[in-house]
Enzyme design. Structure first.
Site, short mmCIF file in Angstrom:
data_model
loop_
_atom_site.label_atom_id
_atom_site.label_comp_id
_atom_site.label_asym_id
_atom_site.label_seq_id
_atom_site.Cartn_x
_atom_site.Cartn_y
_atom_site.Cartn_z
N LYS A 115 0.78 -1.20 -0.01
CA LYS A 115 -0.09 0.11 0.13
C LYS A 115 0.89 1.21 -0.09
CE LYS A 115 -4.40 -1.68 1.61
NZ LYS A 115 -5.56 -1.49 2.31
N LYS A 217 -4.91 -9.39 -6.33
CA LYS A 217 -6.18 -9.72 -5.51
C LYS A 217 -7.27 -8.53 -5.91
CE LYS A 217 -6.28 -7.27 -1.18
NZ LYS A 217 -7.19 -7.07 -0.04
N LYS A 220 -10.77 -2.92 -3.78
CA LYS A 220 -11.52 -1.95 -3.77
C LYS A 220 -10.79 -0.70 -4.36
CE LYS A 220 -13.47 -2.40 0.87
NZ LYS A 220 -12.74 -2.04 2.22
N1 AQP Z 1 -9.80 -10.45 -2.68
C1 AQP Z 1 -10.22 -10.77 -1.59
N2 AQP Z 1 -10.39 -12.12 -1.28
C2 AQP Z 1 -10.78 -12.47 -0.34
N3 AQP Z 1 -11.17 -11.82 0.66
C3 AQP Z 1 -10.80 -10.29 0.72
N4 AQP Z 1 -10.93 -9.53 1.48
C4 AQP Z 1 -10.48 -8.16 0.83
N5 AQP Z 1 -10.38 -8.38 -0.26
C5 AQP Z 1 -10.30 -9.58 -0.57
C6 AQP Z 1 -11.15 -9.46 2.96
O1 AQP Z 1 -12.14 -8.57 3.17
C7 AQP Z 1 -12.12 -8.19 4.38
C8 AQP Z 1 -12.38 -6.67 4.67
O2 AQP Z 1 -11.50 -6.11 4.09
P1 AQP Z 1 -11.10 -4.56 4.08
O3 AQP Z 1 -11.98 -3.82 3.44
O4 AQP Z 1 -11.08 -4.54 5.69
O5 AQP Z 1 -9.54 -4.39 3.67
P2 AQP Z 1 -8.75 -5.00 2.62
O6 AQP Z 1 -8.48 -6.05 2.77
O7 AQP Z 1 -7.84 -3.66 2.38
O8 AQP Z 1 -10.00 -4.69 1.32
P3 AQP Z 1 -9.61 -4.38 -0.02
O9 AQP Z 1 -10.78 -4.67 -0.91
O10 AQP Z 1 -8.35 -5.11 -0.85
O11 AQP Z 1 -9.35 -2.67 -0.04
P4 AQP Z 1 -7.97 -1.77 -0.51
O12 AQP Z 1 -8.33 -1.90 -2.02
O13 AQP Z 1 -8.65 -0.62 0.11
O14 AQP Z 1 -6.81 -2.30 0.16
C9 AQP Z 1 -10.98 -8.60 5.22
O15 AQP Z 1 -11.16 -9.92 6.09
C10 AQP Z 1 -10.06 -9.03 3.82
O16 AQP Z 1 -9.36 -10.15 4.11
#
Ligand code: AQP
Length: 353
Positions: A115, A217, A220
């Site tokens: 990040k 992955k 968002k």
């Molecule tokens: N691609 C994924 N596959 C499975 N699980 C996922 N999670 C996120 N992406 C995937 C799970 O969703 C929960 C909440 O995630 P979060 O929003 O708190 O944080 P994150 O992991 O940073 O999610 P994003 O969508 O990838 O956001 P950005 O783009 O901001 O980094 C967690 O349990 C995570 O494991």
């Protein structure tokens, strides 16, 4: 043996549109765990400041995650749904954990490296300390089980390291207040105040990958909206995204071994399996030998069938913000009451007057 009272805790950041990865990797597991567990589900709005300080409407984003929890089937009356910033214990315990965690441990966190990107010097201190706040989120309730996607595995290992160091460094004080529990960490007996949390990372899609690149992955923050299926996408958009999903030239294999080295095919089969509560082998038993031109419409229909009731309910809930706010307020009060029990004891253990 872990003798702590079983408790499930997990959180989701209000940082943008929830996608299928969040749903399959996390929220759907949250729903399933409710039947047999005491659960606390948190919208981690303090985490949302770590990568981006100013948000267009953080309050609205927070409400939309709460709406997604409830629309997916989480019962906020039997369990607790709240937003992190409503309970000040998260920040207070995170500070203590900042003093427990070692710089060397934090430097190993791959999510920070991903990040922060190339210019890590410009990343916020909050982004660096994120895993310490996450440990506080979980341990503030002395939670024992944490359903998450595979990407959070390393942070949960750090949570265990923090708990272990706290338990060992404060062992005498923990004994003195009489609130510890004798557990075994490996073969070592430890008088623990904080449990060794167990991650719950299972199922056919623990890491849902981008529809545009099967090695990345689903996220968002990916610049391409075509890379993910958002929970708020309509049926037509879902069908378009699945149709445009990257695949290779071959058809579907008949056995899972045939998915090796084919990340996009593996991802789409994994998504189908997770959405239909089947194994990848079962999906291939049905679709093996077929072309993606036949599989993709079936996948799109299934995704719409599973997601559209949730989307509809989310929209309905988002029209009644007073109702969502009341749920979060009630959850925040109940979470705070539990958190204060821990914080009183932790202040005592640490030596705060
Ligand atoms: N691609 C994924 N596959 C499975 N699980 C996922 N999670 C996120 N992406 C995937 C799970 O969703 C929960 C909440 O995630 P979060 O929003 O708190 O944080 P994150 O992991 O940073 O999610 P994003 O969508 O990838 O956001 P950005 O783009 O901001 O980094 C967690 O349990 C995570 O494991």
């Amino acid at each position: 043996m872990n003798q702590f009272q079983p408790l499930v805790f997990s959180g989701v950041q209000p940082t943008g549109n929830l996608h299928l990865g969040n749903y399959l990797g996390a929220i759907r597991k949250f729903v399933a765990l409710q039947a047999t567990n005491d659960c606390i589900y948190c919208v981690v709005d303090m985490h949302a400041l770590t990568a981006q300080l100013v948000h267009e409407d953080l309050k609205e984003q927070t409400r939309s995650i709460a709406a997604a929890f409830i629309a997916s089937g989480i019962d906020p009356t039997k369990h607790i749904v709240f937003n992190q910033s409503a309970v000040s214990g998260h920040a207070e315990l995170a500070w203590i954990f900042n003093c427990v965690a070692r710089i060397g441990w934090m430097n190993r966190m791959t999510q920070f490296k991903d990040k922060a990107g190339k210019d890590a010097e410009k990343a916020s201190l909050g982004l660096y300390a994120y895993p310490s706040l996450m440990a506080a989120d979980i341990l503030l309730y002395r939670a024992t089980h944490v359903p998450v996607g595979d990407d959070q595995k390393q942070h949960l290992e750090l949570t265990r390291d923090i708990a272990q160091k706290f338990n060992l460094d404060f062992a005498a004080k923990i004994r003195a207040i009489g609130k510890g529990i004798d557990i075994k960490v490996g073969d070592e007996p430890v008088h623990a105040y904080f449990p060794m949390v167990e991650p719950l990372i299972d199922g056919p899609a623990p890491r849902v990958m981008s529809l545009r690149d099967g090695t990345k992955k689903m996220s968002k923050s990916d610049a391409s909206d075509l890379s993910r299926i958002n929970l708020m996408d309509d049926a037509e958009t879902i069908a378009k995204k699945v149709r445009k999903a990257k695949t290779d030239a071959d058809g579907l294999p008949s056995e899972t071994a045939g998915l090796a080295g084919r990340p996009e095919a593996d991802n789409l089969v994994g998504i189908y399996a997770a959405l239909s509560d089947k194994s990848k082998a079962d999906v291939l038993a049905d679709f093996g030998g077929q072309q993606f031109s036949a599989f993709k419409p079936a996948l799109a229909d299934l995704a719409v069938e599973v997601l559209s009731p949730i989307t509809g309910e989310m929209r309905r809930l988002m029209d009644d913000t007073a109702h969502i706010d009341a749920i979060l307020k009630d959850g925040g009060e109940r979470a705070n009451a539990r958190a204060e029990v821990t914080m009183k004891e932790v202040r005592d253990i640490v030596g705060f007057l």
